[in-house]
Each structure stands twice: as C-alpha cells, then as structure tokens.
Scaffold this motif. Structure first.
Motif, PDB file in Angstrom:
ATOM      1  N   LEU A  97      38.983 -11.432  15.695  1.00 34.70           N
ATOM      2  CA  LEU A  97      38.892 -10.827  14.366  1.00 34.70           C
ATOM      3  C   LEU A  97      39.842  -9.652  14.188  1.00 34.70           C
ATOM      4  O   LEU A  97      40.025  -9.174  13.072  1.00 34.70           O
ATOM      5  N   GLY A  98      40.426  -9.164  15.275  1.00 31.65           N
ATOM      6  CA  GLY A  98      41.385  -8.074  15.176  1.00 31.65           C
ATOM      7  C   GLY A  98      40.939  -6.837  15.924  1.00 31.65           C
ATOM      8  O   GLY A  98      39.937  -6.827  16.627  1.00 31.65           O
ATOM      9  N   SER A  99      41.698  -5.769  15.738  1.00 35.06           N
ATOM     10  CA  SER A  99      41.440  -4.507  16.417  1.00 35.06           C
ATOM     11  C   SER A  99      40.079  -3.954  16.027  1.00 35.06           C
ATOM     12  O   SER A  99      39.787  -3.766  14.841  1.00 35.06           O
ATOM     13  N   ALA A 100      39.253  -3.675  17.013  1.00 36.28           N
ATOM     14  CA  ALA A 100      37.900  -3.169  16.758  1.00 36.28           C
ATOM     15  C   ALA A 100      37.931  -1.765  16.172  1.00 36.28           C
ATOM     16  O   ALA A 100      37.006  -1.360  15.477  1.00 36.28           O
ATOM     17  N   GLU A 101      38.998  -1.017  16.438  1.00 41.20           N
ATOM     18  CA  GLU A 101      39.092   0.358  15.941  1.00 41.20           C
ATOM     19  C   GLU A 101      39.340   0.394  14.437  1.00 41.20           C
ATOM     20  O   GLU A 101      38.859   1.292  13.749  1.00 41.20           O
TER      21      GLU A 101
END
Length: 97
Positions: A69-73
């Motif tokens: 889903l992408g960067s968690a940040e």
C-alpha cells in the motif's frame, strides 16, 4: 529505511498449512479477519516473510497475495469498514519473529 504497509490475504487448501501460515503471519502483522493480515514491515522483514511463506505453501494448491500500500509514514489508508470491528492502520511496533 522506512516501513511500508502491506495487506496479506491467503487461500490455503490444507488446514495444517493454513494454521502454519496463520501462525507465521501473526509474527509479522495484525489479524484483520479470516485469512487477511495488515503488516507494517521494513524491506528486510518483508523479504523474510515472503521467503517463509514460500516454504510453507503448496504452489499448485495455495495462493497468497501481498499487496504493497506504500510508505507507512506518509500513507493515510482510505478504508470502508462495516461491522463489528473498525479498521485502524497498524502502528510502528517491534516485529517479533
């Protein structure tokens, strides 16, 4: 190196292998619902998880999807959650394997 958010879903034909996959996934993520986990992982932990799954499943009978889903940040998931338990993105916590 930043964490990434993944959704892992699986369809395992054999109950023994299903339990093995479920136990493995509990070490890497949060159980969302039957055969679905939400995982916040570094690149290293992602590679370890995929390698471990690869040794458990039967490639002709089972299927595992790991969706990045992408960067968690920076990611703010847009999720519709109906029913008894609402969806919340996993927070940054140590991974115990």
């Amino acid at each position: 190196m930043s964490d990434r958010l993944y959704i892992a879903a699986y369809d395992i034909a054999d109950p023994k292998r299903w339990r093995a996959v479920f136990r493995l996934m509990q070490a890497y993520g949060e159980w969302v619902q039957l055969s679905v986990f939400q995982c916040r992982l570094t690149d290293r932990h992602h590679a370890e998880m995929v390698a471990a799954l690869d040794t458990i499943i039967h490639h002709a009978e089972d299927h595992v999807l790991v969706i990045d889903l992408g960067s968690a940040e920076r990611l703010v998931p847009r999720v519709i959650s109906l029913g008894k338990k609402g969806f919340e993105p996993v927070t940054k916590e140590p991974v115990i394997v």
